[in-house]
Design an enzyme around this catalytic site. Sequence first.
Site, PDB file in Angstrom:
ATOM      1  N   GLU A 181       0.673  -1.057  -0.233  1.00  0.00           N
ATOM      2  CA  GLU A 181      -0.105   0.062  -0.031  1.00  0.00           C
ATOM      3  C   GLU A 181       0.900   1.276  -0.171  1.00  0.00           C
ATOM      4  O   GLU A 181       0.619   2.156   0.586  1.00  0.00           O
ATOM      5  CB  GLU A 181      -1.089  -0.081   1.284  1.00  0.00           C
ATOM      6  CG  GLU A 181      -1.671  -1.267   1.209  1.00  0.00           C
ATOM      7  CD  GLU A 181      -2.658  -1.380   2.277  1.00  0.00           C
ATOM      8  OE1 GLU A 181      -2.920  -0.231   3.348  1.00  0.00           O
ATOM      9  OE2 GLU A 181      -3.485  -2.159   2.529  1.00  0.00           O
ATOM     10  N   GLU A 298      -5.846 -10.781  -1.435  1.00  0.00           N
ATOM     11  CA  GLU A 298      -6.860 -10.577  -0.273  1.00  0.00           C
ATOM     12  C   GLU A 298      -8.038 -10.607  -0.600  1.00  0.00           C
ATOM     13  O   GLU A 298      -8.946  -9.846   0.160  1.00  0.00           O
ATOM     14  CB  GLU A 298      -6.406  -9.347   0.331  1.00  0.00           C
ATOM     15  CG  GLU A 298      -4.895  -9.268   1.010  1.00  0.00           C
ATOM     16  CD  GLU A 298      -4.562  -7.954   1.505  1.00  0.00           C
ATOM     17  OE1 GLU A 298      -5.398  -7.301   2.153  1.00  0.00           O
ATOM     18  OE2 GLU A 298      -3.236  -7.709   1.752  1.00  0.00           O
TER      19      GLU A 298
HETATM   20  O1  G3I Z   1      -2.529  -9.735  18.742  1.00  0.00           O
HETATM   21  C1  G3I Z   1      -3.149  -8.572  19.421  1.00  0.00           C
HETATM   22  C2  G3I Z   1      -3.758  -9.270  20.835  1.00  0.00           C
HETATM   23  O2  G3I Z   1      -2.611  -9.597  21.418  1.00  0.00           O
HETATM   24  C3  G3I Z   1      -4.777  -7.898  21.292  1.00  0.00           C
HETATM   25  O3  G3I Z   1      -5.229  -8.457  22.494  1.00  0.00           O
HETATM   26  C4  G3I Z   1      -5.656  -7.433  20.494  1.00  0.00           C
HETATM   27  C5  G3I Z   1      -6.400  -6.295  20.968  1.00  0.00           C
HETATM   28  O4  G3I Z   1      -7.085  -5.446  20.234  1.00  0.00           O
HETATM   29  O5  G3I Z   1      -5.082  -7.010  19.292  1.00  0.00           O
HETATM   30  C6  G3I Z   1      -4.331  -7.985  18.577  1.00  0.00           C
HETATM   31  O6  G3I Z   1      -3.854  -7.623  17.564  1.00  0.00           O
HETATM   32  C7  G3I Z   1      -4.710  -7.313  16.437  1.00  0.00           C
HETATM   33  C8  G3I Z   1      -4.061  -8.008  15.078  1.00  0.00           C
HETATM   34  O7  G3I Z   1      -4.798  -7.524  13.979  1.00  0.00           O
HETATM   35  C9  G3I Z   1      -4.260  -9.383  15.323  1.00  0.00           C
HETATM   36  O8  G3I Z   1      -5.422  -9.927  15.440  1.00  0.00           O
HETATM   37  C10 G3I Z   1      -4.661  -5.565  16.228  1.00  0.00           C
HETATM   38  O9  G3I Z   1      -5.212  -5.031  17.135  1.00  0.00           O
HETATM   39  C11 G3I Z   1      -5.409  -5.568  14.755  1.00  0.00           C
HETATM   40  O10 G3I Z   1      -5.463  -4.113  14.390  1.00  0.00           O
HETATM   41  C12 G3I Z   1      -5.209  -6.024  13.799  1.00  0.00           C
HETATM   42  O11 G3I Z   1      -5.903  -5.948  12.735  1.00  0.00           O
HETATM   43  C13 G3I Z   1      -5.507  -6.494  11.112  1.00  0.00           C
HETATM   44  C14 G3I Z   1      -4.971  -5.297  10.458  1.00  0.00           C
HETATM   45  O12 G3I Z   1      -4.564  -5.788   8.914  1.00  0.00           O
HETATM   46  C15 G3I Z   1      -3.998  -4.552  10.789  1.00  0.00           C
HETATM   47  O13 G3I Z   1      -2.871  -5.198  10.938  1.00  0.00           O
HETATM   48  C16 G3I Z   1      -6.393  -7.182  10.609  1.00  0.00           C
HETATM   49  O14 G3I Z   1      -6.751  -8.362  11.362  1.00  0.00           O
HETATM   50  C17 G3I Z   1      -6.045  -7.798   9.329  1.00  0.00           C
HETATM   51  O15 G3I Z   1      -7.144  -8.337   8.659  1.00  0.00           O
HETATM   52  C18 G3I Z   1      -5.554  -6.300   8.323  1.00  0.00           C
HETATM   53  O16 G3I Z   1      -5.383  -6.955   7.045  1.00  0.00           O
HETATM   54  C19 G3I Z   1      -5.140  -5.942   6.171  1.00  0.00           C
HETATM   55  C20 G3I Z   1      -3.945  -6.306   5.593  1.00  0.00           C
HETATM   56  O17 G3I Z   1      -2.715  -6.607   6.065  1.00  0.00           O
HETATM   57  C21 G3I Z   1      -3.469  -5.323   4.479  1.00  0.00           C
HETATM   58  N1  G3I Z   1      -4.498  -5.034   3.681  1.00  0.00           N
HETATM   59  C22 G3I Z   1      -6.019  -4.668   4.183  1.00  0.00           C
HETATM   60  C23 G3I Z   1      -6.358  -5.747   5.148  1.00  0.00           C
HETATM   61  C24 G3I Z   1      -7.562  -5.229   5.865  1.00  0.00           C
HETATM   62  O18 G3I Z   1      -7.297  -4.359   6.713  1.00  0.00           O
END
Ligand code: G3I
Length: 389
Positions: A181, A298
Site C-alpha cells: 500500500e 486478499e
Molecule cells: O494480537 C493482538 C492481541 O494480543 C490484542 O489483545 C488485540 C487487542 O485488540 O490486538 C491484537 O492485534 C490485532 C491484530 O489484527 C491481530 O488480530 C490488532 O489490534 C489489529 O489491528 C490487527 O488488525 C489487522 C489489520 O490488518 C492491521 O494489521 C487485521 O486483522 C487484518 O485483517 C488487516 O489486514 C489488512 C492487510 O494486512 C493489508 N490489506 C488490508 C487488510 C485489511 O485491513
Amino acid sequence: MTHKLPLGRRTFLLSLAALSGMGAFAIADKLRYTNRSWGATDDPEKDFSGIGDASLRDRAAAKGLIYGAAFPHAALSSDSAFAAAFAQECAILVPESVLKWKALRPEPNRFDFAASDLMAEFAHNHGLLFRGHTLVWHRALPQWFEPTVNSRNAEKLLVDHIATVARRYAGKMHSWDVVNEAVHPKDGRSDGLRNSPWLQLLGPDYIDIAFRAAAEADPQALLVYNDYGLDYDTREEEARRTAVLKLLERLKSKGTPIHALGIQAHLLHSDKPFFNPAKLSSFLREVASLNLRILITEMDVTDKKLAVDVTLRDRLVATAYEDYLSVVLQEPAVIAVLTWGLSDRYTWLSQDRPRADKTPVRPLPLDAQLRRKLAWNAIARAFDQAPMR
Ligand code: G3I
C-alpha cells in the site's frame, strides 16, 4: 427481487410524486435506478449449483493456479476444526498479522518469531506453500517506531528488519509482500505515492531499497508489491491504477528485483455500474506487459450494504466473486488467488465493516460453521472455467 429503500425514502418519493404529479412509472424507475446504483439486484437466472465436491485447492491446481487464504493467529492453536478445513481447501497460507512489524518487533532490539514460526511449521506440516505479509507497511508499526526512528537510522532499521525476517524463512517462502500500500494519490504527490512514514524518512527510494534487501536475503522468494483499490471503474480507483503502473514501470526501469503485483481485491457486492471488465482486463494486461506476474492476494466481498436476507445476500456476494474471477482468471499472468480469510468465523470485516443491523457479515467461502456457501461455489466454478496456465 430488489433491495428495498428505507420506508422514509419511499414515502418521501411517493409524496413528492403526489405533489409534483409525477407518474407512478417515473417513481418506479427512480426506485429501481436507486437500487441499481447500489448493484443490489439479484439475477435469479444465475445458478451457482451442481459442481461436485473437489476442494478449491484441487480445482485451482487442475488449472495450474494456486488457491489459499489468510490464516488468523487466533485460530492456530485453538481451532482444530478450522485448521482442518484450511488444510483441505487451501494450497497456500499467508499469516493475517504475525509477520507484520507490530507482531515481530515488541522492542527496538528484540524480535519475537514465536507466532510466525508456528505458522510456518503449520504450513510445512500440512504441505502448504507459505507467503509472507508484509515487510514494509505504514500500518501495524510498533509503538516504539515513531519516537525511535529518524532519517539517520531509518535505512539501517529497514534493511536490518528485512534481512533478519526474510533470512529466517529463506527457502521456505513462495512469495513476500515486500511493500504494501505505498500508493495513495489523495496525498497529492505527482508520483501518486502515499506520504507514509517510510517515504518521509527515506524518500521514494525506500521501495527499491526494500526489494533489494529482500532479494539479497531470500533469492528464491517471489517478490511482490501489494495494494488495494485497483478493481472498479471509478475516478479514485483509476487514479490508483495509474499510480501503481507508474510505480511498477519506475521500479522495472531501475532494475529493482520485483517479480509480481499483488491485487488485494477487497470487493464490494456486485456493484455492476462500477464493475468494468474491459478496464480491469486492460490494467491486468498492462501489468503483465511489464513481465510481472499477478496474485489476487486478499479477496473478500463486503456485504455491509446488502439486504439482511441471507439467501439474497449470499447470492450477491457469490455474484461479486464470480464476476471478478471470470475476468481476472482470463489473464495468464494471474498465478494465485487468496481470500482474506477462509471462513466468516474469522474476518476483519466483522470489526472494520460491520453491518448497521448488527447481523454477522458473510464475506468468505465458508460460513462461521465451516460450511461451504454460494461464495465457495462461485470460486469453484471460476476455477473450473478458468483457462489452463
Ligand atoms: O494480537 C493482538 C492481541 O494480543 C490484542 O489483545 C488485540 C487487542 O485488540 O490486538 C491484537 O492485534 C490485532 C491484530 O489484527 C491481530 O488480530 C490488532 O489490534 C489489529 O489491528 C490487527 O488488525 C489487522 C489489520 O490488518 C492491521 O494489521 C487485521 O486483522 C487484518 O485483517 C488487516 O489486514 C489488512 C492487510 O494486512 C493489508 N490489506 C488490508 C487488510 C485489511 O485491513
